[in-house]
Design an enzyme around this catalytic site. Sequence first.
Site, mmCIF file in Angstrom:
data_model
loop_
_atom_site.group_PDB
_atom_site.id
_atom_site.type_symbol
_atom_site.label_atom_id
_atom_site.label_comp_id
_atom_site.label_asym_id
_atom_site.label_seq_id
_atom_site.Cartn_x
_atom_site.Cartn_y
_atom_site.Cartn_z
ATOM 1 N N LYS A 200 0.867 -1.180 0.000
ATOM 2 C CA LYS A 200 0.000 0.000 0.000
ATOM 3 C C LYS A 200 0.900 1.224 0.000
ATOM 4 O O LYS A 200 1.448 1.607 1.034
ATOM 5 C CB LYS A 200 -0.925 0.037 1.220
ATOM 6 C CG LYS A 200 -2.048 1.073 1.057
ATOM 7 C CD LYS A 200 -2.591 1.596 2.363
ATOM 8 C CE LYS A 200 -1.775 2.730 2.928
ATOM 9 N NZ LYS A 200 -1.740 3.950 2.076
ATOM 10 N N GLU A 278 9.940 1.339 10.756
ATOM 11 C CA GLU A 278 10.899 2.449 10.777
ATOM 12 C C GLU A 278 10.070 3.706 10.924
ATOM 13 O O GLU A 278 9.360 4.113 10.000
ATOM 14 C CB GLU A 278 11.729 2.445 9.484
ATOM 15 C CG GLU A 278 12.895 3.400 9.512
ATOM 16 C CD GLU A 278 12.584 4.689 8.786
ATOM 17 O OE1 GLU A 278 12.354 5.704 9.487
ATOM 18 O OE2 GLU A 278 12.562 4.697 7.552
#
EC number: 1.2.1.24
Length: 507
Positions: A200, A278
């Site tokens: 996505k 992250e």
Amino acid sequence: MATCFWLRSSGARRLGWTFPGCRLRPRAGGPVAASGPAPGPAPLRGYAGGLANLSAALLRTDSFVGGRWLPAAATFPVQDPASGVAVGMVADCGVPEARAAVRAAYEAFCSWRGVSAKGKPLKEAQGEILYSALFLEWFSEEARRVYGDIIYTSARDKRALVLKQPVGVAAVITPWNFPSAMITRKVGAALAAGCTVVVKPAEDTPFSALALAELASQAGIPPGVYNVIPCSRKNAKEVGEVICTDPLVSKISFTGSTTTGKVLLHHAANSVKRVSMELGGLAPFIVFDSANVDQAVAGAMASKFRNTGQTCVCSNRFLVQRGIHDAFVKAFAEAIKKNLRVGNGFEEGTTQGPLINEKAVEKVEKQVNDAVCKGATIVTGGKRHQLGKNFFEPTLLSNVTQDMLCSHEETFGPLAPVIKFDTEEEAIAIANAADVGLAGYFYSQDPAQIWRVAEQLEVGMVGVNEGLISSVECPFGGVKQSGLGREGSKYGIDEYLELKYVCYGGL
């Protein structure tokens, strides 16, 4: 053990080196690309600025699921942040499309796991494409080095083996600031491990993910192994929730804000999925008295203003020791005025493009105004650029204190605030006074100090006398609320592997 045998055979020719992501400049009056009624390439706009070599096949606007280009019931516009003009209309996927992509990835995983081994300135965008390709090359080679183990136990009639196997379907959610590299850093590792993926991409930059789908198809990736479901900001929350909670998904990999990361962790917790993230940073950049000023300024320029300050490892706080403070600020200001040029990304000589949208500009503006109201001094810059609403002048502030927003809130823009300090202990305390810890930088010529500071900084990555630290060969990731796990390097593939212990008895 599946490997990306196709990566090494695809070569530079198929990687489309001239494709600069979605930083496309439309010619006036060009038709807007729109999803057609059937799978296939959408009509293309005309583009100026040196894109004559852009392959028409790479500019896709539909979703890519199970090896097929599929339109959605609705579309959403993707805008050029420099001009605000829509450069194309992309399929706006929802819950049904997300579930179909997961199912396609799961079905493809059953066979893929067993395959054996075989907006920014144009110059920066081209560099990202090379960086993206290097991740694919790296992980295609790492796949053959996924080793198991044999353990000798105290039982004479038994042998113990350790196998490494792919975790399964991975949901990959990526940001807009590096729309190609953030995908290949995750997907390269996932595919090399034998996983299949549902990507996505960020709603601001879906074209790069779709171009990579076309390249994957050209390279021979089987249907369902790499799937892309673009969607608008309106649908992003529900699409993200679907792919993160679907029981067929075994792994979530996300790069983005800490706030969103926490939401996805909640989704993952309900079914105990593997997660790597992250997240946000607040990178300190420390300049000690022993530092070489010219080297420190060069490092500061690279670390702060790359991608117009829109990277997760950009320096956010500049801590400069009193003895070198004035010389550093003066040299830093001169370098900003001399070397940085704000402009359209396709124009020759441009080093600073637009911010991604006006909301990002407002955040920088708010931090500058807050700092000035609390006593900071504008050394250079400090306001929106005359080029347009999404442009902001490269800005340097002095007399900054820790109570200002720019000292404890990630900027993601071209703002460099300088805080003066006296002792090494004070600098470490300021640097570590954050709930995030992605990257940190410092400049010093004292070997003992270098070891002390490198070990004491509470971050996942440290640049010592160096402002650019990212490399495909090295582990990328943070500590505290900057994320979980590592990407790139020999460690990155482990995020997509499970350990299985096998006890072989009766010998």
